[in-house]
Design a protein around this motif. Structure first.
Motif, short mmCIF file in Angstrom:
data_model
loop_
_atom_site.label_atom_id
_atom_site.label_comp_id
_atom_site.label_asym_id
_atom_site.label_seq_id
_atom_site.Cartn_x
_atom_site.Cartn_y
_atom_site.Cartn_z
N LEU A 142 1.21 -1.28 -0.29
CA LEU A 142 0.27 -0.07 -0.12
C LEU A 142 0.70 0.99 -0.16
O LEU A 142 0.94 1.66 -0.82
N SER A 143 1.61 0.66 0.69
CA SER A 143 2.89 2.20 0.90
C SER A 143 3.45 2.70 -0.01
O SER A 143 3.89 3.74 -0.56
N SER A 144 3.78 1.08 -1.22
CA SER A 144 4.48 1.67 -2.09
C SER A 144 3.56 2.53 -3.20
O SER A 144 4.37 3.33 -4.61
N VAL A 145 2.14 1.94 -3.58
CA VAL A 145 1.38 2.23 -4.54
C VAL A 145 0.95 3.88 -4.15
O VAL A 145 1.44 5.00 -4.68
N ILE A 146 1.01 4.23 -2.58
CA ILE A 146 0.57 5.33 -2.13
C ILE A 146 2.14 6.39 -2.98
O ILE A 146 1.76 7.60 -3.40
N ARG A 147 3.52 6.11 -2.77
CA ARG A 147 4.41 6.74 -3.07
C ARG A 147 4.88 6.86 -4.47
O ARG A 147 4.97 8.09 -5.06
N LYS A 148 4.38 6.13 -5.14
CA LYS A 148 4.41 6.07 -6.55
C LYS A 148 3.19 6.82 -7.28
O LYS A 148 3.12 6.78 -8.23
N GLY A 149 1.94 7.05 -6.42
CA GLY A 149 1.05 8.52 -7.07
C GLY A 149 0.03 7.44 -7.34
O GLY A 149 -0.61 8.11 -8.79
N GLY A 150 -0.22 6.10 -6.90
CA GLY A 150 -0.65 5.89 -7.69
C GLY A 150 -2.42 5.52 -6.77
O GLY A 150 -2.48 6.44 -5.84
N ASP A 151 -3.68 4.73 -7.38
CA ASP A 151 -4.80 5.32 -6.17
C ASP A 151 -4.76 3.66 -5.70
O ASP A 151 -5.31 2.59 -5.94
N TRP A 152 -4.41 3.82 -4.83
CA TRP A 152 -4.43 3.49 -3.72
C TRP A 152 -6.01 3.13 -3.03
O TRP A 152 -6.19 1.98 -2.45
N ALA A 153 -7.03 4.23 -2.69
CA ALA A 153 -7.91 3.15 -2.91
C ALA A 153 -8.51 2.29 -3.94
O ALA A 153 -8.91 1.14 -3.83
N ARG A 154 -8.51 2.33 -5.11
CA ARG A 154 -8.32 0.47 -5.94
C ARG A 154 -7.60 -0.29 -5.06
O ARG A 154 -8.26 -0.93 -5.69
N PHE A 155 -6.83 0.37 -5.01
CA PHE A 155 -5.71 -0.40 -4.50
C PHE A 155 -6.56 -1.57 -3.92
O PHE A 155 -6.32 -2.88 -3.68
N LEU A 156 -6.68 -1.17 -2.29
CA LEU A 156 -7.87 -1.78 -1.41
C LEU A 156 -8.69 -2.03 -2.05
O LEU A 156 -9.42 -3.42 -1.50
N ASP A 157 -9.68 -1.64 -2.99
CA ASP A 157 -10.79 -2.67 -3.71
C ASP A 157 -10.41 -3.79 -4.36
O ASP A 157 -11.35 -4.68 -3.73
N LEU A 158 -9.10 -3.57 -4.88
CA LEU A 158 -9.26 -5.16 -6.13
C LEU A 158 -8.93 -6.35 -4.43
O LEU A 158 -9.39 -7.11 -4.92
#
Lengths: 180, 180
Positions: free
Chosen positions: B157-173
């Motif tokens: 999660l942290s790395s997704v956020i660090r890269k500016g990714g959509d973290w809410a989407r990540f958690l959804d997936l």
DNA sequence: CTTCATTCGGAAACGGACTCCGTTTCCACT
DNA sequence: AGTGGAAACGGAGTCCGTTTCCGAATGAAG
């Protein structure tokens, strides 16, 4: 556009990329430019003539892996079971064997227009889209899944591997869902 | 064990941590030691007297966040719906607001005995274990889920956020599982 | 074989974390 | 309330890695 490059220039370029590949595979990002230059039998200046900065070299050195992934994807991700799952597993395998690839992926994201860049990467993106469509048609994948999602997951996968985490477990948690 | 520290030493220590916090929140990892020292009104030497290296300071500056997370977890992650899900969402929220926290988490992993370290973190680990048990008892979470899994996911999660990714989407997936 | 645009090499400039040590500050004990 | 010395301070300097610069070398075109 550009006048054809001089013969020795091209030769040196590939020498540098080859040397970089070999070193990055094992030791990932932490190899110094002078060491790469020495391994390639050229001076640092030459390395910098061909690549604007260290990062560009890291990416160039990983480029062939994208072709490799594309090849695998086309050959083995359009069967009866989930192609995306096979895809992610293969990428995980590669990432865990080539620390240079994780370096390339981890840093690719997060700066001006760095998304697909490089022909191999563009073609790979196409295949991924096809895999998604194929899986969805077979009812194996949620219908709102996009290429961006796959990038998201590959980035996460890469970071897990970089930190020495259990990436197979990570993929399991993804696939089998978190809730019972 | 240790003789009580001198008054000014303690004062300077907190000044440094406070300055570091303020700077890290916005600009994450890329703040130089001299700048932190200046902001704290001390010399670099003093910073290094209190923290063995930059990384230690990054972690010390994030420490209070772990207490904050623990507090939230105890208060709001033991209801009827999945506590782990609430937990991850809250951590995502915090991570996306405090780039210093992502820096602390991203680097914590991957070197000698750096797992929980720091009392706040140890207590947090306990709560996470309780959340997992609670969710499992309610049949809301796969029975083989461990604290290590949560660390894995928080790291991702942290790395997704660090890269500016959509973290809410990540958690959804993660939650909704990948397959339909 | 001369010309000259390109490329080469590697010494030096730069940038940032970290160290070293002379100076200063606190405080425990007269 | 003075003082000796242990502990802490500051910041110039070291170290180490990336990147730049430019005179020397080399390949292509005539």
């Amino acid at each position: 556009m550009s006048t054809k490059p001089r013969a020795d220039a091209e030769r040196n370029r590939t020498r540098v990329v080859d040397a970089a590949r070999a070193l990055f595979v094992e030791r990932g990002d932490d190899v110094q430019m002078p060491e790469i230059a020495r391994a390639a039998g050229v001076g640092v200046g030459t390395v910098y003539r061909h690549f604007p900065d260290r990062q560009a070299l890291v990416e160039a050195a990983a480029e062939h892996r994208f072709a490799e992934i594309e090849e695998y994807a086309r050959a083995r991700c359009f069967g009866e079971s989930s192609g995306l799952e096979r895809y992610l597993r293969f990428v995980g395998e590669l990432l865990s064997r080539d620390r240079g690839l994780t370096a390339a992926i981890d840093s690719a994201r997060g700066r001006p227009g760095s998304e697909p860049r490089g022909t191999a990467r563009e073609r790979l993106e196409t295949v991924v889209a096809e895999i998604i469509a194929h899986d969805q048609a077979a009812g194996l994948l949620r219908s709102d899944c996009t290429v961006a999602d796959v990038y998201l997951l590959v980035g996460a996968l890469s970071s897990v591997i970089r930190k020495g985490g259990d990436w197979a477990r990570f993929l399991d948690l993804l696939r089998d869902q978190l809730s019972t």
